[in-house]
Design an enzyme around this catalytic site. Structure first.
Site, PDB file in Angstrom:
ATOM      1  N   ASP A  19      43.912  44.275  49.524  1.00 25.85           N
ATOM      2  CA  ASP A  19      44.718  45.012  50.156  1.00 25.85           C
ATOM      3  C   ASP A  19      46.243  44.872  49.579  1.00 25.85           C
ATOM      4  O   ASP A  19      46.757  43.796  49.283  1.00 25.85           O
ATOM      5  CB  ASP A  19      44.608  44.648  51.604  1.00 25.85           C
ATOM      6  N   HIS A  36      48.708  50.648  42.417  1.00 22.64           N
ATOM      7  CA  HIS A  36      47.207  50.697  42.011  1.00 22.64           C
ATOM      8  C   HIS A  36      46.959  50.396  40.733  1.00 22.64           C
ATOM      9  O   HIS A  36      46.064  49.718  40.181  1.00 22.64           O
ATOM     10  CB  HIS A  36      46.295  52.027  42.407  1.00 22.64           C
ATOM     11  N   LEU A 130      27.786  36.653  35.595  1.00 18.87           N
ATOM     12  CA  LEU A 130      28.703  37.022  36.754  1.00 18.87           C
ATOM     13  C   LEU A 130      28.140  38.420  37.150  1.00 18.87           C
ATOM     14  O   LEU A 130      28.174  39.408  36.360  1.00 18.87           O
ATOM     15  CB  LEU A 130      29.962  36.810  36.792  1.00 18.87           C
TER      16      LEU A 130
END
Length: 245
Positions: A19, A36, A130
Site C-alpha cells: 500500500d 506503481h 520460493l
C-alpha cells in the site's frame, strides 16, 4: 538485524498488502501510475529478501476486486505494468527456482494479462523454491463466497453432506487450498486495516504495520518485520504458561 534473527523461527508464509503507491507519487508531484512503476523494485526486494530468509511462500496483494472501480486509465496502466513485469521477471524466477502462483478472479483480467500470467505460471510450475502468490482481482469476501458455492454444489450433487463440513473442508475449497496460512502479514503505508485480504487465512496471523510507503520498501524493512514477529509469543488461544511448557 538479519544477523540476530532465529533461523528456526522464520515465518513459513509471509503475506504483504503493498500500500502507498499513489501517496508516494503524489508526494513527488506525479500521477499515480508513477508510484506503481516505482513499486516494482519493492516487489523485487521483497522476493529477494524472502528468499534470503528461507521463506517458503510470499503472497502479494497486487490488485483487489475493489480496485476495478478506480479510474480506467489507472487500471489500464496497472494491467500493462503487470504484463511487462511478469515478462521481465520470468527469467529471474527460472534462475532462482521460484514458482509463480495466483489467487483471485483471474478470468476477469484483460486477455493480455491473463495470457501472460498463465504462461508464467506454466513456465515456473516445476520450480521447487520460493512460491510467489499474486492476489489479482482478489478479495477475501469474494473468495469465501466462491468457496461456499463450490461446497453447495457438492452438496447438491450428493458428494458432500452438510454435517461433513468442517474448517478443513472450508479451507480445501478456498483459492489457497494446499498453501499454509500466513504466519506474518505486513501492511505498508501506515494504514491499520485488512482491506478484505485473506479474511479466513489471517485468523491467527501476526500483523505488522509499517509506516513506509510501498515504493520505498526494501529488504531491511522485511527483516525488521520478521524480527518483530520473532519477538512475539504466539498463543493460539492458550495461556502463555501452556505455550512455554
Amino acid at each position: 538485524m538479519k544477523e540476530t534473527q532465529d533461523r528456526n523461527r522464520i515465518p513459513r508464509h509471509i503475506a504483504i498488502i503493498m500500500d502507498g503507491n499513489g501517496r508516494w507519487a503524489k508526494k513527488k508531484g506525479a500521477m499515480r501510475i508513477f508510484g506503481h512503476r516505482h513499486a516494482i523494485q519493492a516487489v523485487k526486494d521483497a522476493i529477494e529478501g524472502a528468499e534470503d530468509l528461507g521463506v517458503e511462500y510470499l503472497t502479494l496483494f497486487s490488485f483487489s476486486t475493489e480496485n476495478w472501480s478506480r479510474p480506467q486509465d489507472e487500471i489500464n496502466g496497472l494491467m500493462e505494468l503487470l504484463v511487462k513485469t511478469i515478462t521481465d521477471e520470468v527469467p529471474m524466477m527460472m534462475k532462482n527456482n521460484i514458482r509463480l502462483l495466483s489467487i483471485g478472479d483471474v478470468d476477469s483480467l484483460p486477455p493480455s494479462a491473463y495470457s501472460k500470467l498463465k504462461e508464467a505460471k506454466e513456465t515456473t510450475s516445476t520450480n521447487t523454491g520460493l512460491q510467489v502468490i499474486l492476489a489479482l482481482s482478489y478479495s477475501g469476501q469474494w473468495e469465501l463466497t466462491q468457496a461456499t458455492k463450490r461446497i453447495a454444489q457438492k452438496i447438491s450433487e450428493g458428494k458432500l453432506k452438510p454435517s461433513e463440513i468442517t474448517q478443513q473442508v472450508m479451507a480445501d475449497h478456498l483459492d489457497t487450498a494446499g498453501i499454509p496460512d500466513p504466519e506474518l502479514m505486513i501492511r505498508t503505508s501506515g494504514e491499520f486495516r485488512l482491506s478484505n485480504f485473506l479474511l479466513w487465512q489471517l485468523a491467527y496471523t501476526e500483523l505488522y504495520f509499517s509506516p513506509v510507503l510501498w515504493p520505498d520498501f526494501r529488504k531491511e524493512h522485511l527483516n525488521a518485520a520478521v524480527s518483530d514477529f520473532q519477538s512475539r509469543e504466539r498463543r493460539f488461544g492458550m495461556t502463555g504458561e501452556q505455550v512455554k511448557s
